[in-house]
Design an enzyme around this catalytic site. Structure first.
Site, PDB file in Angstrom:
ATOM      1  NE  ARG A  21      -4.365  -1.528   1.583  1.00 49.54           N
ATOM      2  CZ  ARG A  21      -4.613  -2.586   2.397  1.00 49.54           C
ATOM      3  NH1 ARG A  21      -4.096  -2.906   3.434  1.00 49.54           N
ATOM      4  NH2 ARG A  21      -5.763  -3.132   2.026  1.00 49.54           N
ATOM      5  CB  CYS A  42      -7.716 -16.407  16.903  1.00 48.46           C
ATOM      6  SG  CYS A  42      -6.184 -15.379  16.935  1.00 48.46           S
ATOM      7  CE1 TYR A 432     -28.133   3.324  31.162  1.00 44.70           C
ATOM      8  CE2 TYR A 432     -28.706   5.382  31.300  1.00 44.70           C
ATOM      9  CZ  TYR A 432     -29.294   4.031  31.517  1.00 44.70           C
ATOM     10  OH  TYR A 432     -30.357   3.758  32.054  1.00 44.70           O
ATOM     11  CE  LYS A 440     -23.534   6.244  40.213  1.00 49.16           C
ATOM     12  NZ  LYS A 440     -24.606   6.815  40.235  1.00 49.16           N
TER      13      LYS A 440
HETATM   14  P1  FAD Z   1       2.327 -16.910  13.056  1.00 48.46           P
HETATM   15  O1  FAD Z   1       1.090 -16.170  12.852  1.00 48.46           O
HETATM   16  O2  FAD Z   1       2.424 -18.161  13.662  1.00 48.46           O
HETATM   17  O3  FAD Z   1       3.044 -16.935  11.560  1.00 48.46           O
HETATM   18  C1  FAD Z   1       4.513 -17.501  11.500  1.00 48.46           C
HETATM   19  C2  FAD Z   1       4.576 -18.329  10.215  1.00 48.46           C
HETATM   20  O4  FAD Z   1       5.880 -18.284   9.673  1.00 48.46           O
HETATM   21  C3  FAD Z   1       4.126 -19.865  10.351  1.00 48.46           C
HETATM   22  O5  FAD Z   1       3.114 -20.034   9.482  1.00 48.46           O
HETATM   23  C4  FAD Z   1       5.347 -20.666   9.924  1.00 48.46           C
HETATM   24  O6  FAD Z   1       5.107 -21.457   9.251  1.00 48.46           O
HETATM   25  C5  FAD Z   1       6.180 -19.505   9.235  1.00 48.46           C
HETATM   26  N1  FAD Z   1       7.696 -19.637   9.202  1.00 48.46           N
HETATM   27  C6  FAD Z   1       8.476 -19.946  10.386  1.00 48.46           C
HETATM   28  N2  FAD Z   1       9.532 -20.155   9.903  1.00 48.46           N
HETATM   29  C7  FAD Z   1       9.978 -20.104   8.999  1.00 48.46           C
HETATM   30  C8  FAD Z   1      10.996 -20.061   7.967  1.00 48.46           C
HETATM   31  N3  FAD Z   1      12.286 -20.390   8.356  1.00 48.46           N
HETATM   32  N4  FAD Z   1      10.597 -19.925   6.522  1.00 48.46           N
HETATM   33  C9  FAD Z   1       9.115 -19.663   6.036  1.00 48.46           C
HETATM   34  N5  FAD Z   1       8.302 -19.497   6.747  1.00 48.46           N
HETATM   35  C10 FAD Z   1       8.503 -19.917   8.421  1.00 48.46           C
HETATM   36  N6  FAD Z   1      -4.095 -14.516  19.642  1.00 48.46           N
HETATM   37  C11 FAD Z   1      -4.894 -13.632  20.088  1.00 48.46           C
HETATM   38  O7  FAD Z   1      -4.466 -12.305  20.330  1.00 48.46           O
HETATM   39  N7  FAD Z   1      -6.273 -13.984  20.248  1.00 48.46           N
HETATM   40  C12 FAD Z   1      -6.469 -15.295  20.177  1.00 48.46           C
HETATM   41  O8  FAD Z   1      -7.575 -15.598  20.312  1.00 48.46           O
HETATM   42  C13 FAD Z   1      -5.359 -16.215  19.683  1.00 48.46           C
HETATM   43  N8  FAD Z   1      -5.912 -17.407  19.446  1.00 48.46           N
HETATM   44  C14 FAD Z   1      -4.896 -18.370  19.063  1.00 48.46           C
HETATM   45  C15 FAD Z   1      -5.402 -19.640  18.965  1.00 48.46           C
HETATM   46  C16 FAD Z   1      -4.497 -20.822  18.628  1.00 48.46           C
HETATM   47  C17 FAD Z   1      -4.781 -22.295  18.379  1.00 48.46           C
HETATM   48  C18 FAD Z   1      -3.105 -20.304  18.384  1.00 48.46           C
HETATM   49  C19 FAD Z   1      -2.274 -21.404  17.754  1.00 48.46           C
HETATM   50  C20 FAD Z   1      -2.910 -19.137  18.180  1.00 48.46           C
HETATM   51  C21 FAD Z   1      -3.770 -18.126  18.836  1.00 48.46           C
HETATM   52  N9  FAD Z   1      -3.264 -16.644  19.033  1.00 48.46           N
HETATM   53  C22 FAD Z   1      -4.292 -15.874  19.393  1.00 48.46           C
HETATM   54  C23 FAD Z   1      -1.993 -16.212  18.791  1.00 48.46           C
HETATM   55  C24 FAD Z   1      -1.676 -15.520  17.308  1.00 48.46           C
HETATM   56  O9  FAD Z   1      -2.249 -16.488  16.376  1.00 48.46           O
HETATM   57  C25 FAD Z   1      -0.355 -15.321  17.286  1.00 48.46           C
HETATM   58  O10 FAD Z   1       0.031 -14.298  18.408  1.00 48.46           O
HETATM   59  C26 FAD Z   1       0.115 -14.711  15.859  1.00 48.46           C
HETATM   60  O11 FAD Z   1      -0.387 -15.489  14.808  1.00 48.46           O
HETATM   61  C27 FAD Z   1       1.469 -14.272  15.786  1.00 48.46           C
HETATM   62  O12 FAD Z   1       1.901 -13.927  14.626  1.00 48.46           O
HETATM   63  P2  FAD Z   1       3.439 -14.244  13.775  1.00 48.46           P
HETATM   64  O13 FAD Z   1       3.304 -13.481  12.421  1.00 48.46           O
HETATM   65  O14 FAD Z   1       4.521 -13.912  14.886  1.00 48.46           O
HETATM   66  O15 FAD Z   1       3.446 -15.731  13.679  1.00 48.46           O
END
Ligand code: FAD
Length: 451
Positions: A21, A42, A432, A440
Protein backbone atom coordinates in the site's frame (compact mmCIF):
# COMPACT_ATOMS: atom_id res chain seq x y z
CA UNK A 1 13.62 -1.76 -2.85
CA UNK A 2 13.57 -5.53 -2.64
CA UNK A 3 11.95 -6.74 0.57
CA UNK A 4 11.81 -10.37 1.73
CA UNK A 5 9.42 -11.54 4.46
CA UNK A 6 9.80 -14.82 6.37
CA UNK A 7 6.45 -16.17 7.62
CA UNK A 8 3.14 -15.61 5.85
CA UNK A 9 0.59 -15.42 8.64
CA UNK A 10 -0.24 -12.68 11.17
CA UNK A 11 2.82 -10.41 11.21
CA UNK A 12 4.24 -11.36 7.81
CA UNK A 13 1.04 -11.01 5.80
CA UNK A 14 0.19 -7.70 7.48
CA UNK A 15 3.64 -6.31 6.71
CA UNK A 16 3.37 -7.43 3.08
CA UNK A 17 -0.02 -5.76 2.55
CA UNK A 18 1.10 -2.51 4.19
CA UNK A 19 4.36 -2.45 2.24
CA UNK A 20 2.46 -2.72 -1.01
CA UNK A 21 0.00 0.00 0.00
CA UNK A 22 2.95 2.30 0.67
CA UNK A 23 4.82 1.56 -2.54
CA UNK A 24 3.76 0.24 -5.94
CA UNK A 25 7.35 -0.21 -7.04
CA UNK A 26 8.92 -2.36 -4.33
CA UNK A 27 9.60 -6.01 -5.02
CA UNK A 28 8.02 -7.93 -2.14
CA UNK A 29 8.50 -11.68 -1.68
CA UNK A 30 6.68 -13.53 1.12
CA UNK A 31 8.04 -16.96 2.11
CA UNK A 32 5.89 -19.46 4.00
CA UNK A 33 7.21 -22.95 4.63
CA UNK A 34 3.75 -24.49 5.05
CA UNK A 35 0.89 -24.62 2.57
CA UNK A 36 -1.30 -21.84 3.94
CA UNK A 37 -0.72 -18.14 4.44
CA UNK A 38 -2.80 -15.72 6.48
CA UNK A 39 -5.02 -18.31 8.13
CA UNK A 40 -7.12 -17.68 11.23
CA UNK A 41 -4.95 -19.21 14.00
CA UNK A 42 -7.37 -17.89 16.55
CA UNK A 43 -10.30 -19.68 14.90
CA UNK A 44 -8.71 -23.15 14.86
CA UNK A 45 -10.14 -24.40 18.21
CA UNK A 46 -13.63 -23.33 17.12
CA UNK A 47 -13.38 -25.27 13.86
CA UNK A 48 -12.40 -28.37 15.85
CA UNK A 49 -15.43 -27.73 18.08
CA UNK A 50 -17.73 -27.41 15.04
CA UNK A 51 -18.64 -23.82 15.93
CA UNK A 52 -16.98 -22.75 12.67
CA UNK A 53 -18.39 -25.34 10.28
CA UNK A 54 -16.74 -24.43 7.02
CA UNK A 55 -12.97 -25.15 6.90
CA UNK A 56 -12.47 -22.67 4.07
CA UNK A 57 -13.53 -19.85 6.42
CA UNK A 58 -10.23 -20.37 8.29
CA UNK A 59 -8.27 -19.44 5.21
CA UNK A 60 -8.57 -15.67 5.39
CA UNK A 61 -6.41 -15.12 2.30
CA UNK A 62 -5.24 -17.65 -0.27
CA UNK A 63 -1.86 -17.53 -2.00
CA UNK A 64 -3.52 -16.82 -5.35
CA UNK A 65 -5.97 -14.27 -3.95
CA UNK A 66 -3.46 -12.29 -1.93
CA UNK A 67 -0.80 -12.39 -4.66
CA UNK A 68 -3.26 -10.90 -7.13
CA UNK A 69 -4.85 -8.36 -4.81
CA UNK A 70 -1.58 -6.92 -3.53
CA UNK A 71 0.73 -7.75 -6.43
CA UNK A 72 2.98 -9.84 -4.19
CA UNK A 73 5.32 -12.71 -4.95
CA UNK A 74 4.07 -15.25 -2.42
CA UNK A 75 5.93 -18.54 -2.18
CA UNK A 76 4.42 -21.19 0.04
CA UNK A 77 6.19 -24.50 0.72
CA UNK A 78 9.29 -22.29 0.88
CA UNK A 79 11.40 -22.36 4.03
CA UNK A 80 14.09 -19.77 4.56
CA UNK A 81 16.91 -21.92 5.94
CA UNK A 82 19.72 -19.41 6.43
CA UNK A 83 20.61 -15.73 6.31
CA UNK A 84 23.86 -14.34 4.97
CA UNK A 85 24.02 -10.98 6.72
CA UNK A 86 27.17 -9.74 5.02
CA UNK A 87 25.94 -10.63 1.53
CA UNK A 88 22.29 -9.63 2.25
CA UNK A 89 20.94 -12.91 0.92
CA UNK A 90 18.83 -15.77 2.22
CA UNK A 91 18.83 -19.40 1.25
CA UNK A 92 15.37 -20.79 0.51
CA UNK A 93 14.38 -24.45 0.43
CA UNK A 94 11.37 -25.70 -1.46
CA UNK A 95 9.84 -28.03 1.14
CA UNK A 96 8.20 -30.17 -1.56
CA UNK A 97 11.15 -30.76 -3.86
CA UNK A 98 14.03 -30.14 -1.43
CA UNK A 99 15.62 -27.74 -3.95
CA UNK A 100 17.39 -24.69 -2.56
CA UNK A 101 18.19 -21.30 -4.07
CA UNK A 102 19.46 -17.90 -3.00
CA UNK A 103 17.51 -14.65 -2.93
CA UNK A 104 19.00 -11.19 -2.35
CA UNK A 105 17.39 -8.47 -0.25
CA UNK A 106 17.56 -4.78 0.62
CA UNK A 107 15.32 -5.38 3.65
CA UNK A 108 14.46 -8.64 5.41
CA UNK A 109 11.52 -9.00 7.83
CA UNK A 110 11.36 -12.07 10.10
CA UNK A 111 7.91 -13.07 11.39
CA UNK A 112 8.40 -16.80 12.05
CA UNK A 113 6.08 -16.98 15.08
CA UNK A 114 6.24 -19.35 18.04
CA UNK A 115 5.89 -23.10 18.29
CA UNK A 116 4.16 -25.24 20.91
CA UNK A 117 6.49 -26.46 23.62
CA UNK A 118 6.76 -30.26 23.57
CA UNK A 119 9.34 -31.37 26.13
CA UNK A 120 10.74 -34.90 25.86
CA UNK A 121 8.17 -36.39 28.26
CA UNK A 122 8.75 -40.17 28.49
CA UNK A 123 6.23 -42.02 26.35
CA UNK A 124 5.45 -38.98 24.14
CA UNK A 125 7.35 -40.24 21.11
CA UNK A 126 5.52 -43.61 21.15
CA UNK A 127 2.05 -42.01 21.35
CA UNK A 128 -0.21 -41.59 18.31
CA UNK A 129 -3.03 -39.59 19.84
CA UNK A 130 -1.17 -36.70 21.50
CA UNK A 131 -1.53 -33.40 19.67
CA UNK A 132 -0.33 -29.82 19.75
CA UNK A 133 -2.17 -27.01 17.97
CA UNK A 134 -0.52 -24.30 15.96
CA UNK A 135 -1.61 -24.43 12.34
CA UNK A 136 -4.09 -25.80 9.83
CA UNK A 137 -2.25 -29.12 9.49
CA UNK A 138 -2.44 -29.68 13.29
CA UNK A 139 -6.11 -28.73 13.18
CA UNK A 140 -6.86 -31.25 10.42
CA UNK A 141 -5.23 -34.00 12.50
CA UNK A 142 -7.22 -33.17 15.64
CA UNK A 143 -10.44 -32.76 13.65
CA UNK A 144 -9.89 -36.18 12.03
CA UNK A 145 -9.27 -37.73 15.46
CA UNK A 146 -12.50 -36.38 16.94
CA UNK A 147 -14.66 -37.16 13.91
CA UNK A 148 -13.22 -40.53 12.86
CA UNK A 149 -12.24 -42.10 16.18
CA UNK A 150 -14.93 -40.55 18.39
CA UNK A 151 -12.82 -40.25 21.54
CA UNK A 152 -14.74 -40.51 24.81
CA UNK A 153 -12.10 -39.08 27.13
CA UNK A 154 -9.63 -36.30 26.44
CA UNK A 155 -6.90 -34.87 28.62
CA UNK A 156 -5.82 -31.29 27.96
CA UNK A 157 -2.47 -30.45 29.49
CA UNK A 158 -2.05 -26.72 30.18
CA UNK A 159 -4.62 -24.15 31.27
CA UNK A 160 -3.51 -21.21 29.12
CA UNK A 161 -5.56 -19.64 26.31
CA UNK A 162 -5.21 -22.48 23.82
CA UNK A 163 -5.69 -25.19 26.47
CA UNK A 164 -8.85 -23.56 27.80
CA UNK A 165 -10.29 -23.01 24.32
CA UNK A 166 -9.62 -26.67 23.49
CA UNK A 167 -11.23 -27.79 26.77
CA UNK A 168 -14.40 -25.91 25.89
CA UNK A 169 -14.55 -27.06 22.29
CA UNK A 170 -13.91 -30.74 23.07
CA UNK A 171 -16.41 -30.64 25.94
CA UNK A 172 -19.06 -29.07 23.70
CA UNK A 173 -18.60 -32.07 21.37
CA UNK A 174 -19.69 -34.27 24.28
CA UNK A 175 -16.21 -35.55 25.18
CA UNK A 176 -15.30 -36.04 28.86
CA UNK A 177 -12.45 -33.63 29.41
CA UNK A 178 -9.83 -33.48 32.14
CA UNK A 179 -7.69 -30.37 32.36
CA UNK A 180 -4.29 -30.74 34.02
CA UNK A 181 -2.51 -27.54 35.07
CA UNK A 182 0.75 -27.33 36.96
CA UNK A 183 -0.02 -24.00 38.64
CA UNK A 184 -2.75 -23.61 41.25
CA UNK A 185 -4.92 -21.75 38.72
CA UNK A 186 -5.70 -21.54 35.01
CA UNK A 187 -5.14 -18.46 32.84
CA UNK A 188 -2.09 -16.78 34.30
CA UNK A 189 -3.04 -13.23 33.20
CA UNK A 190 -5.78 -13.39 35.85
CA UNK A 191 -4.98 -13.09 39.54
CA UNK A 192 -5.89 -16.09 41.66
CA UNK A 193 -9.22 -14.82 43.01
CA UNK A 194 -10.40 -13.84 39.51
CA UNK A 195 -9.42 -17.25 38.12
CA UNK A 196 -11.69 -18.91 40.70
CA UNK A 197 -14.70 -17.79 38.69
CA UNK A 198 -13.28 -19.60 35.68
CA UNK A 199 -12.59 -22.73 37.75
CA UNK A 200 -16.23 -22.66 38.83
CA UNK A 201 -17.39 -22.29 35.23
CA UNK A 202 -15.23 -25.22 34.12
CA UNK A 203 -16.62 -27.38 36.94
CA UNK A 204 -20.17 -26.32 36.13
CA UNK A 205 -19.68 -27.64 32.61
CA UNK A 206 -18.43 -31.00 33.78
CA UNK A 207 -14.73 -30.44 33.18
CA UNK A 208 -12.50 -32.36 35.58
CA UNK A 209 -9.99 -29.70 36.63
CA UNK A 210 -6.74 -30.90 38.21
CA UNK A 211 -4.56 -28.06 39.49
CA UNK A 212 -1.06 -28.13 40.95
CA UNK A 213 -0.10 -31.29 39.09
CA UNK A 214 1.83 -31.98 35.90
CA UNK A 215 2.41 -34.84 33.49
CA UNK A 216 5.18 -37.20 34.55
CA UNK A 217 4.95 -39.65 31.65
CA UNK A 218 2.64 -41.36 29.19
CA UNK A 219 1.92 -45.10 29.07
CA UNK A 220 0.14 -47.42 26.59
CA UNK A 221 1.01 -45.33 23.52
CA UNK A 222 -0.38 -42.22 25.17
CA UNK A 223 -3.64 -43.79 26.32
CA UNK A 224 -2.65 -43.38 29.97
CA UNK A 225 -1.43 -40.06 31.34
CA UNK A 226 0.52 -40.47 34.56
CA UNK A 227 0.77 -37.33 36.66
CA UNK A 228 3.57 -36.26 38.98
CA UNK A 229 1.29 -37.04 41.94
CA UNK A 230 1.00 -40.64 40.69
CA UNK A 231 -2.58 -40.20 39.53
CA UNK A 232 -3.35 -42.06 36.28
CA UNK A 233 -5.80 -40.71 33.73
CA UNK A 234 -7.28 -42.70 30.83
CA UNK A 235 -7.17 -40.70 27.62
CA UNK A 236 -8.36 -41.52 24.13
CA UNK A 237 -6.63 -38.31 23.07
CA UNK A 238 -4.35 -35.71 24.67
CA UNK A 239 -3.83 -32.07 23.77
CA UNK A 240 -0.49 -30.64 24.92
CA UNK A 241 -0.90 -26.90 25.36
CA UNK A 242 1.82 -25.98 27.82
CA UNK A 243 2.93 -22.80 26.15
CA UNK A 244 4.90 -21.61 23.14
CA UNK A 245 8.56 -20.95 22.44
CA UNK A 246 9.88 -18.49 19.85
CA UNK A 247 10.75 -19.97 16.46
CA UNK A 248 14.33 -18.73 16.63
CA UNK A 249 16.55 -21.20 14.77
CA UNK A 250 17.05 -18.95 11.76
CA UNK A 251 17.90 -15.97 13.97
CA UNK A 252 20.20 -18.02 16.21
CA UNK A 253 22.10 -19.50 13.24
CA UNK A 254 22.50 -15.97 11.85
CA UNK A 255 24.08 -14.83 15.13
CA UNK A 256 21.29 -12.42 16.07
CA UNK A 257 20.84 -11.24 19.64
CA UNK A 258 18.37 -13.31 21.63
CA UNK A 259 16.78 -12.61 25.01
CA UNK A 260 16.87 -14.80 28.10
CA UNK A 261 14.00 -16.98 26.85
CA UNK A 262 15.26 -17.12 23.28
CA UNK A 263 13.19 -14.33 21.75
CA UNK A 264 14.77 -12.10 19.12
CA UNK A 265 15.79 -8.76 20.63
CA UNK A 266 14.96 -5.70 18.50
CA UNK A 267 15.16 -1.94 18.61
CA UNK A 268 12.04 0.19 19.07
CA UNK A 269 11.67 0.09 15.28
CA UNK A 270 12.17 -3.69 15.13
CA UNK A 271 15.71 -3.82 13.73
CA UNK A 272 17.56 -6.88 15.02
CA UNK A 273 21.00 -6.79 16.65
CA UNK A 274 24.25 -8.69 16.48
CA UNK A 275 24.43 -11.35 19.19
CA UNK A 276 28.10 -10.72 19.98
CA UNK A 277 28.39 -6.92 20.10
CA UNK A 278 24.77 -5.73 20.17
CA UNK A 279 25.27 -3.64 17.05
CA UNK A 280 22.03 -2.79 15.26
CA UNK A 281 21.59 -4.49 11.89
CA UNK A 282 19.87 -1.82 9.86
CA UNK A 283 18.22 -3.91 7.14
CA UNK A 284 16.92 -6.93 9.08
CA UNK A 285 13.77 -6.68 11.22
CA UNK A 286 11.82 -9.08 13.41
CA UNK A 287 8.20 -8.93 14.55
CA UNK A 288 5.46 -11.04 16.13
CA UNK A 289 5.57 -13.97 18.54
CA UNK A 290 9.29 -14.50 17.94
CA UNK A 291 10.42 -11.20 19.49
CA UNK A 292 10.86 -9.63 22.89
CA UNK A 293 8.74 -6.55 23.52
CA UNK A 294 8.81 -3.74 26.03
CA UNK A 295 6.21 -4.02 28.78
CA UNK A 296 4.01 -0.92 28.63
CA UNK A 297 3.74 -0.75 32.43
CA UNK A 298 7.38 -0.68 33.52
CA UNK A 299 9.47 -0.86 30.36
CA UNK A 300 10.90 -4.28 31.21
CA UNK A 301 11.55 -6.85 28.49
CA UNK A 302 8.80 -9.41 28.03
CA UNK A 303 7.11 -11.51 25.35
CA UNK A 304 3.45 -11.34 24.37
CA UNK A 305 2.49 -14.00 21.81
CA UNK A 306 -0.82 -12.46 20.73
CA UNK A 307 -2.28 -11.38 17.43
CA UNK A 308 -2.64 -7.64 18.11
CA UNK A 309 1.10 -7.05 18.66
CA UNK A 310 1.99 -9.15 15.58
CA UNK A 311 -0.43 -7.18 13.39
CA UNK A 312 0.59 -3.81 14.78
CA UNK A 313 4.28 -4.58 14.41
CA UNK A 314 3.68 -5.80 10.85
CA UNK A 315 2.14 -2.49 9.92
CA UNK A 316 4.61 -0.26 11.73
CA UNK A 317 7.71 -2.05 10.44
CA UNK A 318 6.41 -1.43 6.91
CA UNK A 319 5.89 2.23 7.82
CA UNK A 320 9.44 2.43 9.18
CA UNK A 321 10.94 0.93 6.02
CA UNK A 322 9.08 3.61 4.06
CA UNK A 323 10.25 6.45 6.28
CA UNK A 324 6.96 6.95 8.14
CA UNK A 325 7.68 7.58 11.83
CA UNK A 326 5.75 5.84 14.59
CA UNK A 327 6.00 5.71 18.36
CA UNK A 328 6.43 2.31 19.95
CA UNK A 329 4.51 2.50 23.24
CA UNK A 330 5.27 -1.03 24.36
CA UNK A 331 2.77 -3.81 24.82
CA UNK A 332 0.00 -4.01 27.42
CA UNK A 333 -0.92 -7.64 26.68
CA UNK A 334 -4.63 -6.88 26.44
CA UNK A 335 -6.44 -10.19 26.00
CA UNK A 336 -9.87 -11.80 26.01
CA UNK A 337 -11.23 -15.34 25.80
CA UNK A 338 -14.49 -17.20 26.15
CA UNK A 339 -14.88 -20.00 28.68
CA UNK A 340 -18.30 -21.59 28.13
CA UNK A 341 -20.78 -18.90 29.26
CA UNK A 342 -18.13 -16.63 30.73
CA UNK A 343 -15.77 -14.13 29.21
CA UNK A 344 -12.53 -13.07 30.80
CA UNK A 345 -10.44 -10.11 29.71
CA UNK A 346 -7.31 -8.44 31.03
CA UNK A 347 -4.94 -5.60 30.29
CA UNK A 348 -1.64 -4.46 31.75
CA UNK A 349 0.09 -6.14 34.66
CA UNK A 350 -1.60 -8.25 37.31
CA UNK A 351 -0.77 -8.32 41.01
CA UNK A 352 1.42 -11.39 40.59
CA UNK A 353 3.57 -9.62 38.01
CA UNK A 354 3.82 -6.37 39.98
CA UNK A 355 4.80 -8.24 43.16
CA UNK A 356 7.47 -10.19 41.28
CA UNK A 357 8.89 -6.89 39.98
CA UNK A 358 8.67 -5.23 43.40
CA UNK A 359 6.52 -2.40 42.08
CA UNK A 360 4.05 -0.56 44.33
CA UNK A 361 0.35 -1.01 43.54
CA UNK A 362 -3.13 -0.63 44.95
CA UNK A 363 -5.94 -3.00 43.97
CA UNK A 364 -9.71 -2.74 44.19
CA UNK A 365 -12.60 -4.98 43.18
CA UNK A 366 -16.13 -4.22 42.03
CA UNK A 367 -19.07 -6.39 41.06
CA UNK A 368 -21.46 -4.60 38.74
CA UNK A 369 -24.29 -5.47 36.40
CA UNK A 370 -23.39 -5.34 32.71
CA UNK A 371 -26.49 -3.20 32.21
CA UNK A 372 -29.26 -1.62 34.25
CA UNK A 373 -30.63 -4.08 36.83
CA UNK A 374 -34.24 -3.25 36.00
CA UNK A 375 -33.74 -4.22 32.35
CA UNK A 376 -34.06 -8.02 31.83
CA UNK A 377 -31.11 -10.40 31.87
CA UNK A 378 -28.53 -8.21 33.53
CA UNK A 379 -25.45 -10.29 34.44
CA UNK A 380 -22.66 -9.66 36.89
CA UNK A 381 -19.16 -8.61 35.89
CA UNK A 382 -16.39 -9.11 38.44
CA UNK A 383 -13.86 -6.33 37.93
CA UNK A 384 -10.45 -5.64 39.35
CA UNK A 385 -8.46 -2.46 38.91
CA UNK A 386 -4.78 -2.08 39.77
CA UNK A 387 -3.16 1.34 39.95
CA UNK A 388 -0.09 3.14 41.16
CA UNK A 389 -0.76 4.49 44.69
CA UNK A 390 1.34 7.60 44.07
CA UNK A 391 0.68 8.66 40.49
CA UNK A 392 -2.78 7.00 40.45
CA UNK A 393 -2.01 5.80 36.91
CA UNK A 394 -3.77 2.64 35.83
CA UNK A 395 -1.39 -0.35 35.81
CA UNK A 396 -3.80 -3.12 34.90
CA UNK A 397 -7.33 -4.46 35.01
CA UNK A 398 -9.14 -7.78 34.88
CA UNK A 399 -12.78 -8.69 34.36
CA UNK A 400 -14.78 -11.91 34.34
CA UNK A 401 -18.43 -11.89 33.38
CA UNK A 402 -20.64 -12.31 30.37
CA UNK A 403 -21.85 -9.75 27.86
CA UNK A 404 -19.98 -6.44 27.94
CA UNK A 405 -16.99 -7.80 29.89
CA UNK A 406 -14.32 -7.15 27.27
CA UNK A 407 -15.80 -3.74 26.47
CA UNK A 408 -14.88 -2.56 29.98
CA UNK A 409 -11.36 -3.88 29.69
CA UNK A 410 -10.95 -2.28 26.26
CA UNK A 411 -12.00 1.09 27.67
CA UNK A 412 -9.55 0.74 30.57
CA UNK A 413 -6.82 -0.39 28.15
CA UNK A 414 -7.42 2.78 26.12
CA UNK A 415 -7.21 4.99 29.20
CA UNK A 416 -4.01 3.23 30.20
CA UNK A 417 -2.47 3.69 26.77
CA UNK A 418 -3.05 7.43 27.05
CA UNK A 419 -1.28 7.44 30.42
CA UNK A 420 -4.59 7.88 32.29
CA UNK A 421 -5.29 7.78 36.02
CA UNK A 422 -8.24 6.66 38.15
CA UNK A 423 -9.68 10.17 37.65
CA UNK A 424 -9.73 9.58 33.90
CA UNK A 425 -11.74 6.41 34.52
CA UNK A 426 -14.28 8.50 36.44
CA UNK A 427 -14.42 11.01 33.62
CA UNK A 428 -14.89 8.61 30.70
CA UNK A 429 -18.17 9.59 29.10
CA UNK A 430 -19.45 6.22 27.92
CA UNK A 431 -22.54 5.27 25.97
CA UNK A 432 -25.60 4.40 28.03
CA UNK A 433 -29.09 3.01 27.54
CA UNK A 434 -30.65 0.37 29.85
CA UNK A 435 -29.96 -2.67 27.58
CA UNK A 436 -26.25 -1.86 27.48
CA UNK A 437 -24.95 -0.18 30.61
CA UNK A 438 -25.80 2.09 33.52
CA UNK A 439 -25.57 5.87 33.75
CA UNK A 440 -22.52 5.19 35.88
CA UNK A 441 -20.67 2.58 33.84
CA UNK A 442 -18.67 -0.11 35.72
CA UNK A 443 -15.53 1.63 34.41
CA UNK A 444 -16.61 4.90 36.07
CA UNK A 445 -17.42 3.01 39.27
CA UNK A 446 -13.90 1.59 39.41
CA UNK A 447 -12.57 5.14 39.23
CA UNK A 448 -14.92 6.27 42.02
CA UNK A 449 -14.01 3.37 44.31
CA UNK A 450 -10.31 3.98 43.76
CA UNK A 451 -10.55 7.67 44.74
P1 FAD B 1 2.45 -16.83 13.00
O1 FAD B 1 1.13 -16.23 12.74
O2 FAD B 1 2.53 -18.11 13.75
O3 FAD B 1 3.16 -17.02 11.60
C1 FAD B 1 4.46 -17.50 11.49
C2 FAD B 1 4.60 -18.29 10.19
O4 FAD B 1 5.98 -18.33 9.85
C3 FAD B 1 4.15 -19.72 10.32
O5 FAD B 1 3.12 -20.01 9.39
C4 FAD B 1 5.40 -20.55 10.03
O6 FAD B 1 5.15 -21.72 9.27
C5 FAD B 1 6.24 -19.57 9.22
N1 FAD B 1 7.68 -19.81 9.30
C6 FAD B 1 8.43 -19.99 10.43
N2 FAD B 1 9.72 -20.14 10.12
C7 FAD B 1 9.82 -20.03 8.77
C8 FAD B 1 10.90 -20.10 7.85
N3 FAD B 1 12.16 -20.29 8.26
N4 FAD B 1 10.64 -19.95 6.53
C9 FAD B 1 9.36 -19.76 6.08
N5 FAD B 1 8.28 -19.70 6.91
C10 FAD B 1 8.51 -19.82 8.24
N6 FAD B 1 -3.91 -14.50 19.64
C11 FAD B 1 -4.85 -13.61 20.05
O7 FAD B 1 -4.54 -12.44 20.22
N7 FAD B 1 -6.14 -14.01 20.29
C12 FAD B 1 -6.54 -15.30 20.12
O8 FAD B 1 -7.72 -15.63 20.32
C13 FAD B 1 -5.58 -16.25 19.70
N8 FAD B 1 -5.91 -17.55 19.55
C14 FAD B 1 -4.97 -18.44 19.11
C15 FAD B 1 -5.34 -19.76 18.96
C16 FAD B 1 -4.41 -20.69 18.52
C17 FAD B 1 -4.82 -22.12 18.38
C18 FAD B 1 -3.08 -20.28 18.21
C19 FAD B 1 -2.07 -21.28 17.72
C20 FAD B 1 -2.71 -18.96 18.38
C21 FAD B 1 -3.63 -18.02 18.83
N9 FAD B 1 -3.30 -16.69 19.02
C22 FAD B 1 -4.25 -15.80 19.45
C23 FAD B 1 -1.92 -16.21 18.81
C24 FAD B 1 -1.72 -15.57 17.44
O9 FAD B 1 -2.17 -16.46 16.46
C25 FAD B 1 -0.26 -15.24 17.26
O10 FAD B 1 0.11 -14.31 18.24
C26 FAD B 1 0.08 -14.64 15.90
O11 FAD B 1 -0.33 -15.50 14.87
C27 FAD B 1 1.59 -14.37 15.78
O12 FAD B 1 1.91 -13.93 14.51
P2 FAD B 1 3.34 -14.23 13.89
O13 FAD B 1 3.35 -13.61 12.53
O14 FAD B 1 4.39 -13.87 14.84
O15 FAD B 1 3.41 -15.82 13.77
Amino acid sequence: KKILIVGGVAGGATAAARLRRLSEEDEIILFERDEYISFANCGLPYYIGDVIKDRSKLLVQTVAGMSKRFNLDIRNFSEVVSIDRAGSTVEVKNTKTGETYTETFDHLILSPGAKPIAPPIPGLAEADSIFTLRNVADTDKIKAEVTERSPKRAVVVGGGFIGIEMVENLRELGINVTLVEKLNQVLKPLDYEMAQIIHQELNAHGVNVILGDGVDHFEDAGKKVVLESGMKLDADMVILAIGVAPENKLAKDAGLKLGTRGHIVTTETYEVMDGANGEVIKNIYAIGDAIEVRDFVDGSQTAVPLAWPANRQGRTVADHINGIPFKNHGIQGTSVAKVFNKVFATTGNNVGQLRAKGLPFQQIHAHRGNHAGYYPDSTNIALKLIYDPKTLKVLGAQAVGQEGTEKRIDVIASVMKMGGTIYDLQDMELSYAPPFSAAKDPVNILGYIAQ
